[in-house]
Write a protein that holds these residues in place. Structure first.
Motif, mmCIF file in Angstrom:
data_model
loop_
_atom_site.group_PDB
_atom_site.id
_atom_site.type_symbol
_atom_site.label_atom_id
_atom_site.label_comp_id
_atom_site.label_asym_id
_atom_site.label_seq_id
_atom_site.Cartn_x
_atom_site.Cartn_y
_atom_site.Cartn_z
ATOM 1 N N TRP A 21 0.835 -1.205 0.000
ATOM 2 C CA TRP A 21 0.000 0.000 0.000
ATOM 3 C C TRP A 21 0.871 1.257 0.000
ATOM 4 C CZ3 TRP A 21 -4.843 -0.273 -1.367
ATOM 5 C CH2 TRP A 21 -5.607 -1.394 -1.071
ATOM 6 N N LEU A 60 -7.688 -6.344 0.872
ATOM 7 C CA LEU A 60 -7.784 -6.603 -0.560
ATOM 8 C C LEU A 60 -7.026 -7.889 -0.818
ATOM 9 C CD1 LEU A 60 -8.744 -5.380 -3.304
ATOM 10 C CD2 LEU A 60 -6.430 -4.464 -3.537
ATOM 11 N N VAL A 66 -8.240 -2.091 -7.152
ATOM 12 C CA VAL A 66 -8.638 -0.805 -6.587
ATOM 13 C C VAL A 66 -8.236 0.296 -7.564
ATOM 14 C CG1 VAL A 66 -8.578 -1.416 -4.131
ATOM 15 C CG2 VAL A 66 -6.482 -0.648 -5.264
ATOM 16 N N THR A 67 -8.954 1.396 -7.463
ATOM 17 C CA THR A 67 -8.627 2.590 -8.224
ATOM 18 C C THR A 67 -8.225 3.666 -7.220
ATOM 19 O OG1 THR A 67 -10.202 2.016 -9.947
ATOM 20 C CG2 THR A 67 -9.503 4.317 -9.838
ATOM 21 N N PHE A 87 -7.936 4.679 -2.054
ATOM 22 C CA PHE A 87 -8.046 3.511 -2.914
ATOM 23 C C PHE A 87 -9.439 2.931 -2.743
ATOM 24 C CE2 PHE A 87 -3.572 3.950 -1.990
ATOM 25 C CZ PHE A 87 -2.963 3.697 -3.216
ATOM 26 N N VAL A 88 -10.182 2.878 -3.854
ATOM 27 C CA VAL A 88 -11.567 2.429 -3.837
ATOM 28 C C VAL A 88 -11.680 1.152 -4.661
ATOM 29 C CG1 VAL A 88 -13.934 3.051 -4.457
ATOM 30 C CG2 VAL A 88 -12.374 4.788 -3.562
ATOM 31 N N GLY A 89 -12.405 0.166 -4.117
ATOM 32 C CA GLY A 89 -12.601 -1.105 -4.809
ATOM 33 C C GLY A 89 -13.950 -1.166 -5.487
ATOM 34 N N HIS A 95 -10.832 1.105 0.494
ATOM 35 C CA HIS A 95 -9.997 0.112 1.162
ATOM 36 C C HIS A 95 -8.948 0.776 2.030
ATOM 37 C CE1 HIS A 95 -11.194 -3.718 -0.805
ATOM 38 N NE2 HIS A 95 -11.739 -2.856 -1.654
#
Length: 124
Positions: A21, A60, A66-67, A87-89, A95
């Motif tokens: 990350w 994750l 993730v974006t 960070f979006v899943g 996330h």
């Protein structure tokens, strides 16, 4: 910017390791700098992290995607600039959220520099 969890990034708990990350946060920040900054500024300055503040909201797993999105909140203070990364899943659920503090250095001397308004302007 999108990321997919590879087997090398998965820890013993079955999710992306914290170190991955942090690397992704750095990748997003440096890509944003390279894409947005004046090329003369990219040539003259380099950024170093002086602080990471990270909230791990959900794991994750392998193959998970993730974006990332990033933005700069406030104007810089001296040589420092705070950057936010999220960070979006799938389904739009976050996330990881991070606030990182970066310091600008003169690329040739390695010394910190007060961030000029013209360097900060494209990010505010």
């Amino acid at each position: 910017m999108g990321f997919e969890a590879t087997a090398a990034e998965i820890d013993e708990l079955g999710h992306v390791n914290n170190a991955a990350w942090v690397r992704w946060i750095q990748d997003v920040a440096t890509a944003h700098w390279a894409a947005t900054a004046d090329p003369a500024h990219v040539e003259a300055f380099v950024w170093v992290v002086v602080r990471h503040e990270i909230d791990y909201l959900r794991g994750l797993g392998p193959g998970g995607r993730v974006t990332a999105r990033t933005w700069v909140g406030d104007a810089p203070t001296g040589a420092r600039f705070d950057r936010f990364v999220e960070f979006v899943g799938d389904g739009g659920k976050p996330h990881v959220r991070a606030r990182t503090t970066w310091a600008m250095l003169d690329r040739h001397t390695g010394r910190p520099l007060r961030i000029p308004a013209e360097v900060a302007a494209p990010f505010l």
